[in-house]
Design a protein around this motif. Structure first.
Motif, mmCIF file in Angstrom:
data_model
loop_
_atom_site.group_PDB
_atom_site.id
_atom_site.type_symbol
_atom_site.label_atom_id
_atom_site.label_comp_id
_atom_site.label_asym_id
_atom_site.label_seq_id
_atom_site.Cartn_x
_atom_site.Cartn_y
_atom_site.Cartn_z
ATOM 1 N N THR A 135 33.652 26.180 37.931
ATOM 2 C CA THR A 135 33.026 25.774 36.201
ATOM 3 C C THR A 135 32.953 27.427 36.375
ATOM 4 O OG1 THR A 135 32.505 24.160 36.436
ATOM 5 C CG2 THR A 135 31.435 25.281 35.236
ATOM 6 N N VAL A 136 33.132 28.134 35.126
ATOM 7 C CA VAL A 136 32.235 29.738 34.461
ATOM 8 C C VAL A 136 30.848 29.052 34.031
ATOM 9 C CG1 VAL A 136 32.804 31.744 32.664
ATOM 10 C CG2 VAL A 136 35.059 29.732 34.081
ATOM 11 N N ILE A 137 30.146 29.968 34.422
ATOM 12 C CA ILE A 137 29.006 29.831 34.105
ATOM 13 C C ILE A 137 28.258 31.255 33.523
ATOM 14 C CG2 ILE A 137 28.073 27.362 35.379
ATOM 15 C CD1 ILE A 137 27.149 30.079 37.241
ATOM 16 N N TRP A 138 30.001 32.398 33.802
ATOM 17 C CA TRP A 138 29.199 33.856 33.144
ATOM 18 C C TRP A 138 28.495 33.754 31.645
ATOM 19 C CZ3 TRP A 138 33.552 37.851 31.784
ATOM 20 C CH2 TRP A 138 33.672 39.187 32.213
ATOM 21 N N ASP A 139 28.166 34.816 31.184
ATOM 22 C CA ASP A 139 26.672 34.152 30.408
ATOM 23 C C ASP A 139 27.117 35.889 29.236
ATOM 24 O OD1 ASP A 139 24.656 33.719 27.942
ATOM 25 O OD2 ASP A 139 23.180 35.378 28.717
ATOM 26 N N VAL A 140 28.349 35.242 28.598
ATOM 27 C CA VAL A 140 29.032 35.714 28.123
ATOM 28 C C VAL A 140 29.341 35.366 26.970
ATOM 29 C CG1 VAL A 140 29.517 37.425 29.077
ATOM 30 C CG2 VAL A 140 31.526 35.944 28.592
ATOM 31 N N GLN A 141 29.819 36.051 25.884
ATOM 32 C CA GLN A 141 29.822 35.537 24.302
ATOM 33 C C GLN A 141 30.882 35.066 23.978
ATOM 34 O OE1 GLN A 141 26.949 34.910 21.900
ATOM 35 N NE2 GLN A 141 26.152 35.542 24.015
ATOM 36 N N PRO A 142 31.312 33.415 23.181
ATOM 37 C CA PRO A 142 32.497 33.347 22.841
ATOM 38 C C PRO A 142 33.695 34.431 22.260
ATOM 39 C CG PRO A 142 31.465 31.288 22.595
ATOM 40 C CD PRO A 142 30.220 33.128 22.910
ATOM 41 N N THR A 143 33.235 34.757 21.828
ATOM 42 C CA THR A 143 34.025 36.126 20.772
ATOM 43 C C THR A 143 34.588 37.323 21.499
ATOM 44 O OG1 THR A 143 32.160 37.060 19.924
ATOM 45 C CG2 THR A 143 33.104 35.679 18.487
ATOM 46 N N ASP A 144 33.904 37.639 23.128
ATOM 47 C CA ASP A 144 34.370 38.691 23.449
ATOM 48 C C ASP A 144 35.302 39.190 24.416
ATOM 49 O OD1 ASP A 144 30.862 38.912 23.491
ATOM 50 O OD2 ASP A 144 31.037 38.825 25.622
ATOM 51 N N ARG A 145 35.692 40.224 24.778
ATOM 52 C CA ARG A 145 37.259 40.490 24.713
ATOM 53 C C ARG A 145 36.651 40.601 27.190
ATOM 54 N NH1 ARG A 145 39.016 45.410 25.783
ATOM 55 N NH2 ARG A 145 37.285 46.451 23.985
ATOM 56 N N ILE A 146 37.428 40.378 26.867
ATOM 57 C CA ILE A 146 37.479 40.225 28.928
ATOM 58 C C ILE A 146 38.268 41.279 29.451
ATOM 59 C CG2 ILE A 146 37.781 39.221 31.128
ATOM 60 C CD1 ILE A 146 35.126 37.569 28.879
ATOM 61 N N THR A 147 37.831 42.091 29.422
ATOM 62 C CA THR A 147 38.658 43.578 30.821
ATOM 63 C C THR A 147 38.568 42.720 32.137
ATOM 64 O OG1 THR A 147 37.454 45.221 30.932
ATOM 65 C CG2 THR A 147 38.236 44.753 29.048
ATOM 66 N N ALA A 148 39.626 43.778 32.606
ATOM 67 C CA ALA A 148 39.893 43.430 34.104
ATOM 68 C C ALA A 148 40.412 43.846 34.950
ATOM 69 C CB ALA A 148 40.694 42.328 34.378
ATOM 70 N N LYS A 149 39.811 44.621 35.906
ATOM 71 C CA LYS A 149 40.831 45.947 36.977
ATOM 72 C C LYS A 149 40.404 45.310 38.224
ATOM 73 C CE LYS A 149 39.330 50.494 37.863
ATOM 74 N NZ LYS A 149 38.833 51.553 37.667
ATOM 75 N N LEU A 150 41.923 45.750 38.561
ATOM 76 C CA LEU A 150 42.005 45.313 39.967
ATOM 77 C C LEU A 150 42.544 46.825 41.047
ATOM 78 C CD1 LEU A 150 43.830 42.603 42.527
ATOM 79 C CD2 LEU A 150 44.242 44.811 42.916
ATOM 80 N N ASP A 151 41.549 47.403 41.561
ATOM 81 C CA ASP A 151 41.962 48.703 42.487
ATOM 82 C C ASP A 151 41.884 47.782 43.963
ATOM 83 O OD1 ASP A 151 42.322 50.070 40.946
ATOM 84 O OD2 ASP A 151 40.177 50.213 40.529
ATOM 85 N N PHE A 152 43.085 48.346 44.860
ATOM 86 C CA PHE A 152 42.671 48.668 46.709
ATOM 87 C C PHE A 152 42.476 49.332 47.420
ATOM 88 C CE2 PHE A 152 45.809 45.287 45.435
ATOM 89 C CZ PHE A 152 45.672 44.563 46.635
ATOM 90 N N PHE A 153 41.614 49.840 48.172
ATOM 91 C CA PHE A 153 40.771 50.277 48.521
ATOM 92 C C PHE A 153 41.507 50.772 50.421
ATOM 93 C CE2 PHE A 153 38.041 49.854 45.185
ATOM 94 C CZ PHE A 153 37.946 52.124 44.937
ATOM 95 N N HIS A 154 41.511 51.847 50.957
ATOM 96 C CA HIS A 154 41.194 51.713 52.996
ATOM 97 C C HIS A 154 40.540 52.272 52.996
ATOM 98 C CE1 HIS A 154 43.182 53.920 56.100
ATOM 99 N NE2 HIS A 154 43.430 52.880 56.474
ATOM 100 N N TYR A 155 39.719 52.135 54.934
ATOM 101 C CA TYR A 155 39.275 52.252 55.118
ATOM 102 C C TYR A 155 38.966 53.388 56.683
ATOM 103 C CZ TYR A 155 33.927 52.313 57.190
ATOM 104 O OH TYR A 155 32.888 52.520 57.615
ATOM 105 N N ASN A 156 38.639 54.462 55.777
ATOM 106 C CA ASN A 156 38.742 55.663 56.723
ATOM 107 C C ASN A 156 38.029 56.255 56.810
ATOM 108 O OD1 ASN A 156 40.536 57.644 57.777
ATOM 109 N ND2 ASN A 156 41.320 58.742 56.166
ATOM 110 N N ARG A 157 38.057 56.893 58.602
ATOM 111 C CA ARG A 157 36.313 57.428 58.886
ATOM 112 C C ARG A 157 34.564 57.621 57.900
ATOM 113 N NH1 ARG A 157 39.905 63.464 59.836
ATOM 114 N NH2 ARG A 157 41.340 61.972 60.968
ATOM 115 N N GLY A 158 34.673 56.174 57.897
ATOM 116 C CA GLY A 158 33.211 56.091 57.868
ATOM 117 C C GLY A 158 33.300 55.616 56.345
ATOM 118 N N SER A 159 34.120 55.951 55.267
ATOM 119 C CA SER A 159 34.643 56.001 54.072
ATOM 120 C C SER A 159 35.696 54.933 53.047
ATOM 121 C CB SER A 159 33.791 56.687 53.667
ATOM 122 O OG SER A 159 34.873 57.334 53.600
#
Length: 199
Positions: free
Chosen positions: A70-94
């Motif tokens: 169940t979505v409980i995110w407090d946004v408005q019905p007229t809002d546009r939803i953006t989405a971004k997905l990124d992959f990261f690799h752990y290397n030498r502590g970062s």
């Protein structure tokens, strides 16, 4: 010298064209982690969605999922939803960015597009499509009814740079109002694991 460079480029092309299979071992049994470096004001997925009615069972390299979110995110019905997905690799502590990622400025318009990864791995299993297409992730109280499905934690026939060690996927959803101003409460989540080469 030129011949040597050409030979090296050809060898790299051959090496990177060999398909590889990977298995992902999840770090967190809850699957979703809070973003370690989320944008200011961001909330985690459990603050935006209620997972009490979702059942997740892990068996080896497969997640068995069923039930509702169940979505409980407090946004408005007229809002546009953006989405971004990124992959990261752990290397030498970062955590370092990789070349893998995707983004959309209007997630709601493509969430049921059969050519999108979002659809292949998630939204095609949402049974109440007509209601969700209309409301998208804009709550409150939008219910995502999932038919039972399996999510296999394998990446097969992967052509690209060698994956190894710890990886994380960072997903960011943001609501943007009618004046193109982002809401102050984007959703940020991480899924962390380790990539194991299978062949």
């Amino acid at each position: 010298m030129v011949i040597m460079i050409v030979v090296l480029l050809l060898l790299y092309g051959v090496a990177s064209s060999w398909a590889t299979d990977y298995e992902l071992l999840l770090e967190d049994p809850d699957i979703f982690s809070t973003c370690s470096e989320g944008p200011p004001g961001s909330i985690n997925i459990r603050q935006a969605m209620n997972f009490d009615d979702l059942v997740v069972d892990q068996e080896a390299d497969t997640l068995h999922l069923s039930g509702n979110v169940t979505v409980i995110w407090d946004v408005q019905p007229t809002d546009r939803i953006t989405a971004k997905l990124d992959f990261f690799h752990y290397n030498r502590g970062s955590w370092e960015p990789t070349i893998f990622g995707m983004a959309t400025q209007n997630f709601c318009s493509i969430m049921y597009d059969k050519h999108q990864y979002w659809y292949k791995y998630w939204t095609k299993f949402i049974a109440n499509r007509h209601e969700v297409e209309k409301k998208c992730l804009r709550g409150p109280r939008t219910v995502l009814v999932h038919e039972p499905f399996d999510l296999i934690l394998k990446l097969e026939n992967f052509n690209g740079p060698l994956l190894r060690g710890r990886l994380k996927m960072v997903v960011l959803f943001n609501a943007v109002d009618e004046l193109n101003i982002p809401r102050p409460n984007p959703i940020c989540l991480e899924i962390r694991g380790e990539a194991l080469k299978l062949k």
